[in-house]
Design a protein around this motif. Structure first.
Motif, PDB file in Angstrom:
ATOM      1  N   LEU A  70      53.369  43.859  50.880  1.00  0.00           N
ATOM      2  CA  LEU A  70      52.418  42.923  50.710  1.00  0.00           C
ATOM      3  C   LEU A  70      52.913  41.225  50.588  1.00  0.00           C
ATOM      4  O   LEU A  70      53.883  40.784  50.136  1.00  0.00           O
ATOM      5  CB  LEU A  70      52.048  43.533  49.294  1.00  0.00           C
ATOM      6  CG  LEU A  70      50.949  44.253  49.191  1.00  0.00           C
ATOM      7  CD1 LEU A  70      50.517  44.678  48.171  1.00  0.00           C
ATOM      8  CD2 LEU A  70      49.376  44.118  50.016  1.00  0.00           C
ATOM      9  N   SER A  71      52.482  40.454  51.252  1.00  0.00           N
ATOM     10  CA  SER A  71      52.934  39.065  50.701  1.00  0.00           C
ATOM     11  C   SER A  71      52.381  38.755  49.663  1.00  0.00           C
ATOM     12  O   SER A  71      51.754  38.660  48.709  1.00  0.00           O
ATOM     13  CB  SER A  71      52.155  37.672  51.842  1.00  0.00           C
ATOM     14  OG  SER A  71      52.010  36.634  51.315  1.00  0.00           O
ATOM     15  N   PRO A  72      53.588  38.009  48.439  1.00  0.00           N
ATOM     16  CA  PRO A  72      53.468  37.711  47.660  1.00  0.00           C
ATOM     17  C   PRO A  72      52.485  36.307  47.223  1.00  0.00           C
ATOM     18  O   PRO A  72      51.747  36.123  45.834  1.00  0.00           O
ATOM     19  CB  PRO A  72      55.311  37.669  46.798  1.00  0.00           C
ATOM     20  CG  PRO A  72      55.906  37.036  47.797  1.00  0.00           C
ATOM     21  CD  PRO A  72      54.856  37.899  49.510  1.00  0.00           C
ATOM     22  N   ASP A  73      52.601  35.600  48.013  1.00  0.00           N
ATOM     23  CA  ASP A  73      51.994  34.517  47.579  1.00  0.00           C
ATOM     24  C   ASP A  73      50.487  34.149  47.456  1.00  0.00           C
ATOM     25  O   ASP A  73      50.226  33.270  48.825  1.00  0.00           O
ATOM     26  CB  ASP A  73      52.579  33.197  48.734  1.00  0.00           C
ATOM     27  CG  ASP A  73      54.219  33.425  47.754  1.00  0.00           C
ATOM     28  OD1 ASP A  73      55.199  32.913  48.255  1.00  0.00           O
ATOM     29  OD2 ASP A  73      54.771  33.443  46.630  1.00  0.00           O
ATOM     30  N   ASN A  74      49.735  35.632  46.925  1.00  0.00           N
ATOM     31  CA  ASN A  74      48.336  34.869  47.766  1.00  0.00           C
ATOM     32  C   ASN A  74      47.476  34.560  46.550  1.00  0.00           C
ATOM     33  O   ASN A  74      47.790  35.143  45.228  1.00  0.00           O
ATOM     34  CB  ASN A  74      47.697  36.225  48.060  1.00  0.00           C
ATOM     35  CG  ASN A  74      48.641  36.959  49.555  1.00  0.00           C
ATOM     36  OD1 ASN A  74      49.009  37.919  49.738  1.00  0.00           O
ATOM     37  ND2 ASN A  74      48.559  35.902  49.920  1.00  0.00           N
ATOM     38  N   ALA A  75      45.830  34.532  46.778  1.00  0.00           N
ATOM     39  CA  ALA A  75      45.292  34.343  45.523  1.00  0.00           C
ATOM     40  C   ALA A  75      44.754  35.408  45.491  1.00  0.00           C
ATOM     41  O   ALA A  75      44.679  36.301  46.070  1.00  0.00           O
ATOM     42  CB  ALA A  75      43.987  33.280  46.099  1.00  0.00           C
ATOM     43  N   LYS A  76      44.312  35.847  44.027  1.00  0.00           N
ATOM     44  CA  LYS A  76      43.494  37.014  43.881  1.00  0.00           C
ATOM     45  C   LYS A  76      42.639  37.447  44.559  1.00  0.00           C
ATOM     46  O   LYS A  76      42.584  38.437  44.473  1.00  0.00           O
ATOM     47  CB  LYS A  76      43.547  36.364  42.350  1.00  0.00           C
ATOM     48  CG  LYS A  76      42.445  38.016  41.406  1.00  0.00           C
ATOM     49  CD  LYS A  76      42.508  38.151  40.584  1.00  0.00           C
ATOM     50  CE  LYS A  76      41.712  38.910  39.958  1.00  0.00           C
ATOM     51  NZ  LYS A  76      41.189  38.902  37.809  1.00  0.00           N
ATOM     52  N   ASN A  77      42.190  36.473  45.106  1.00  0.00           N
ATOM     53  CA  ASN A  77      41.117  37.471  46.484  1.00  0.00           C
ATOM     54  C   ASN A  77      41.538  38.074  47.476  1.00  0.00           C
ATOM     55  O   ASN A  77      40.806  38.036  48.438  1.00  0.00           O
ATOM     56  CB  ASN A  77      39.674  35.896  46.353  1.00  0.00           C
ATOM     57  CG  ASN A  77      40.567  35.089  46.878  1.00  0.00           C
ATOM     58  OD1 ASN A  77      41.273  34.712  46.751  1.00  0.00           O
ATOM     59  ND2 ASN A  77      39.467  34.610  47.906  1.00  0.00           N
ATOM     60  N   VAL A  78      42.669  37.380  47.852  1.00  0.00           N
ATOM     61  CA  VAL A  78      43.374  37.791  49.094  1.00  0.00           C
ATOM     62  C   VAL A  78      43.939  38.489  49.184  1.00  0.00           C
ATOM     63  O   VAL A  78      45.465  38.363  47.911  1.00  0.00           O
ATOM     64  CB  VAL A  78      43.973  36.556  49.533  1.00  0.00           C
ATOM     65  CG1 VAL A  78      45.094  35.910  51.016  1.00  0.00           C
ATOM     66  CG2 VAL A  78      42.973  35.435  49.583  1.00  0.00           C
ATOM     67  N   ILE A  79      44.925  40.179  50.103  1.00  0.00           N
ATOM     68  CA  ILE A  79      45.928  40.892  50.325  1.00  0.00           C
ATOM     69  C   ILE A  79      45.924  40.364  50.908  1.00  0.00           C
ATOM     70  O   ILE A  79      44.974  40.975  52.508  1.00  0.00           O
ATOM     71  CB  ILE A  79      44.832  41.774  49.600  1.00  0.00           C
ATOM     72  CG1 ILE A  79      46.909  42.691  49.879  1.00  0.00           C
ATOM     73  CG2 ILE A  79      44.217  42.548  50.562  1.00  0.00           C
ATOM     74  CD1 ILE A  79      46.084  44.433  49.454  1.00  0.00           C
ATOM     75  N   ILE A  80      47.866  39.929  51.909  1.00  0.00           N
ATOM     76  CA  ILE A  80      48.310  39.804  53.086  1.00  0.00           C
ATOM     77  C   ILE A  80      48.915  41.517  53.258  1.00  0.00           C
ATOM     78  O   ILE A  80      49.784  41.147  52.349  1.00  0.00           O
ATOM     79  CB  ILE A  80      48.926  39.039  53.242  1.00  0.00           C
ATOM     80  CG1 ILE A  80      47.062  37.799  53.321  1.00  0.00           C
ATOM     81  CG2 ILE A  80      48.888  38.911  54.750  1.00  0.00           C
ATOM     82  CD1 ILE A  80      47.638  36.050  53.692  1.00  0.00           C
TER      83      ILE A  80
END
Length: 125
Positions: A70-80
């Motif tokens: 999981l990419s760690p630099d995401n906003a709360k409403n995004v999961i990459i």
């Protein structure tokens, strides 16, 4: 109403990589977790998440640990989710989900309230 939109599915050869993204709109703080589930051809959607993030907490199923991140630099409403070393058995429709499951129950699909339409990943030998 929360809506989830997945993107990034594609066809790749074994050993290849993909990045799946999911953006939640209409997101409320009542949904603390975002997760990825998958459904392999001819089977029902798996009842347990392959990955999830709940705030700073992340989880990886054994089947993807070391290969999916999981990419760690995401906003709360995004999961990459970055998928590497893909195998033919990773072929599936991948679904993003949002919910507020209790600790200890975050892997379970039944505890997620909102679901995306899915994005197809096909891995050829």
């Amino acid at each position: 109403q929360v809506q989830l939109v997945e993107s990034g599915g594609d066809s790749v050869q074994a050993g290849g990589s993909l990045r799946l993204s999911c953006v939640a709109s209409g997101y409320t703080y009542s949904s603390d977790c975002l997760a990825w589930f998958r459904q392999t051809p001819g089977k029902e959607r798996e009842g347990e998440a392959i990955v999830y993030k709940c705030g700073w907490i992340t989880y990886y199923a054994d089947s993807v640990k070391g290969r999916f991140t999981l990419s760690p630099d995401n906003a709360k409403n995004v999961i990459i989710m970055d998928m590497t070393s893909l195998k033919p058995e990773d072929t599936a429709t991948y679904f993003c989900a949002a919910g507020n499951p209790r600790p200890g129950e975050r892997r379970l699909a039944r505890n997620y309230d909102y679901w995306g339409q899915g994005t197809q990943v096909t891995v050829s030998p």
